[in-house]
Design a protein around this motif. Structure first.
Motif, PDB file in Angstrom:
ATOM      1  N   VAL A   1       0.813  -1.213   0.000  1.00 32.22           N
ATOM      2  CA  VAL A   1       0.000   0.000   0.000  1.00 32.22           C
ATOM      3  C   VAL A   1       0.850   1.268   0.000  1.00 32.22           C
ATOM      4  O   VAL A   1       0.584   2.192  -0.774  1.00 32.22           O
ATOM      5  CB  VAL A   1      -0.964   0.002   1.212  1.00 32.22           C
ATOM      6  CG1 VAL A   1      -1.688   1.324   1.332  1.00 32.22           C
ATOM      7  CG2 VAL A   1      -1.948  -1.141   1.099  1.00 32.22           C
ATOM      8  N   VAL A   2       1.871   1.330   0.860  1.00 30.01           N
ATOM      9  CA  VAL A   2       2.618   2.584   1.021  1.00 30.01           C
ATOM     10  C   VAL A   2       3.347   2.992  -0.265  1.00 30.01           C
ATOM     11  O   VAL A   2       3.167   4.115  -0.737  1.00 30.01           O
ATOM     12  CB  VAL A   2       3.573   2.518   2.228  1.00 30.01           C
ATOM     13  CG1 VAL A   2       4.472   3.736   2.277  1.00 30.01           C
ATOM     14  CG2 VAL A   2       2.770   2.406   3.519  1.00 30.01           C
ATOM     15  N   PRO A   3       4.161   2.120  -0.877  1.00 27.23           N
ATOM     16  CA  PRO A   3       4.809   2.570  -2.112  1.00 27.23           C
ATOM     17  C   PRO A   3       3.812   2.873  -3.233  1.00 27.23           C
ATOM     18  O   PRO A   3       4.027   3.790  -4.030  1.00 27.23           O
ATOM     19  CB  PRO A   3       5.740   1.423  -2.502  1.00 27.23           C
ATOM     20  CG  PRO A   3       5.560   0.349  -1.515  1.00 27.23           C
ATOM     21  CD  PRO A   3       4.625   0.806  -0.463  1.00 27.23           C
ATOM     22  N   THR A   4       2.715   2.128  -3.264  1.00 28.02           N
ATOM     23  CA  THR A   4       1.689   2.388  -4.283  1.00 28.02           C
ATOM     24  C   THR A   4       1.049   3.758  -4.055  1.00 28.02           C
ATOM     25  O   THR A   4       0.849   4.525  -5.002  1.00 28.02           O
ATOM     26  CB  THR A   4       0.618   1.279  -4.259  1.00 28.02           C
ATOM     27  OG1 THR A   4       1.260   0.021  -4.494  1.00 28.02           O
ATOM     28  CG2 THR A   4      -0.441   1.521  -5.320  1.00 28.02           C
ATOM     29  N   ALA A   5       0.750   4.086  -2.799  1.00 30.37           N
ATOM     30  CA  ALA A   5       0.146   5.387  -2.490  1.00 30.37           C
ATOM     31  C   ALA A   5       1.107   6.530  -2.802  1.00 30.37           C
ATOM     32  O   ALA A   5       0.694   7.566  -3.336  1.00 30.37           O
ATOM     33  CB  ALA A   5      -0.269   5.430  -1.022  1.00 30.37           C
ATOM     34  N   ILE A   6       2.384   6.344  -2.497  1.00 26.89           N
ATOM     35  CA  ILE A   6       3.370   7.389  -2.780  1.00 26.89           C
ATOM     36  C   ILE A   6       3.517   7.582  -4.287  1.00 26.89           C
ATOM     37  O   ILE A   6       3.564   8.712  -4.779  1.00 26.89           O
ATOM     38  CB  ILE A   6       4.723   7.062  -2.125  1.00 26.89           C
ATOM     39  CG1 ILE A   6       4.579   7.065  -0.602  1.00 26.89           C
ATOM     40  CG2 ILE A   6       5.789   8.068  -2.556  1.00 26.89           C
ATOM     41  CD1 ILE A   6       5.783   6.487   0.123  1.00 26.89           C
ATOM     42  N   ALA A   7       3.591   6.471  -5.023  1.00 25.27           N
ATOM     43  CA  ALA A   7       3.696   6.564  -6.484  1.00 25.27           C
ATOM     44  C   ALA A   7       2.468   7.250  -7.067  1.00 25.27           C
ATOM     45  O   ALA A   7       2.581   8.096  -7.971  1.00 25.27           O
ATOM     46  CB  ALA A   7       3.880   5.176  -7.094  1.00 25.27           C
ATOM     47  N   LEU A   8       1.293   6.916  -6.561  1.00 20.74           N
ATOM     48  CA  LEU A   8       0.055   7.537  -7.044  1.00 20.74           C
ATOM     49  C   LEU A   8       0.029   9.031  -6.727  1.00 20.74           C
ATOM     50  O   LEU A   8      -0.362   9.844  -7.562  1.00 20.74           O
ATOM     51  CB  LEU A   8      -1.156   6.837  -6.429  1.00 20.74           C
ATOM     52  CG  LEU A   8      -2.521   7.283  -6.926  1.00 20.74           C
ATOM     53  CD1 LEU A   8      -2.633   7.083  -8.432  1.00 20.74           C
ATOM     54  CD2 LEU A   8      -3.608   6.512  -6.210  1.00 20.74           C
ATOM     55  N   GLN A   9       0.481   9.382  -5.517  1.00 14.21           N
ATOM     56  CA  GLN A   9       0.553  10.795  -5.140  1.00 14.21           C
ATOM     57  C   GLN A   9       1.498  11.542  -6.093  1.00 14.21           C
ATOM     58  O   GLN A   9       1.198  12.637  -6.551  1.00 14.21           O
ATOM     59  CB  GLN A   9       1.039  10.947  -3.708  1.00 14.21           C
ATOM     60  CG  GLN A   9       1.218  12.385  -3.292  1.00 14.21           C
ATOM     61  CD  GLN A   9       1.947  12.525  -1.973  1.00 14.21           C
ATOM     62  OE1 GLN A   9       2.679  11.637  -1.554  1.00 14.21           O
ATOM     63  NE2 GLN A   9       1.747  13.645  -1.328  1.00 14.21           N
ATOM     64  N   GLY A  10       2.647  10.949  -6.372  1.00 17.51           N
ATOM     65  CA  GLY A  10       3.599  11.568  -7.292  1.00 17.51           C
ATOM     66  C   GLY A  10       3.025  11.707  -8.693  1.00 17.51           C
ATOM     67  O   GLY A  10       3.239  12.711  -9.368  1.00 17.51           O
ATOM     68  N   LEU A  11       2.284  10.693  -9.124  1.00 20.82           N
ATOM     69  CA  LEU A  11       1.676  10.724 -10.455  1.00 20.82           C
ATOM     70  C   LEU A  11       0.618  11.823 -10.557  1.00 20.82           C
ATOM     71  O   LEU A  11       0.609  12.602 -11.514  1.00 20.82           O
ATOM     72  CB  LEU A  11       1.067   9.364 -10.779  1.00 20.82           C
ATOM     73  CG  LEU A  11       0.473   9.198 -12.163  1.00 20.82           C
ATOM     74  CD1 LEU A  11       1.542   9.376 -13.236  1.00 20.82           C
ATOM     75  CD2 LEU A  11      -0.173   7.835 -12.292  1.00 20.82           C
TER      76      LEU A  11
END
Length: 106
Positions: A82-92
């Motif tokens: 969840v955490v890396p996915t959420a960070i990547a999504l936030q960056g996107l």
């Protein structure tokens, strides 16, 4: 202050807090350095936007967003956590927003 600086401040604050939390939780120095470093870059971009140099501020935020996505997306895909996915999504999301703002000033 233009409202567009708020997005940079918000993302920067979230990245800094996340980097600190990652360090406290797992003693991860890469999380600390990346979170605080890229978060600070986003905060600086907000300051540049606030000073009236929208093009440079949004360009800086776009670069920082790209670095966030580039650094976390491979890990998000590999681990599906969840955490890396959420960070990547936030960056996107931030990158799309900042890219649109840069495009407005071209």
């Amino acid at each position: 202050m233009g409202g567009s600086a708020h997005a940079s401040y918000a993302v920067g604050t979230i990245l800094c807090a996340g980097g600190l939390a990652g360090y406290v939780r797992t003693q991860s120095k890469p999380s600390l350095y990346a979170g605080v470093g890229l978060g600070s870059l986003m905060v600086v971009s907000g300051m540049v936007i606030q000073s009236g140099d929208d093009f440079r501020g949004h360009t800086l935020a776009l670069i920082a967003s790209g670095l966030v996505v580039g650094g976390t997306l491979p890990r998000a895909i590999k681990t599906q956590k969840v955490v890396p996915t959420a960070i990547a999504l936030q960056g996107l999301v931030s990158g799309v927003y900042q890219g649109r703002k840069v495009w407005e000033w071209l």
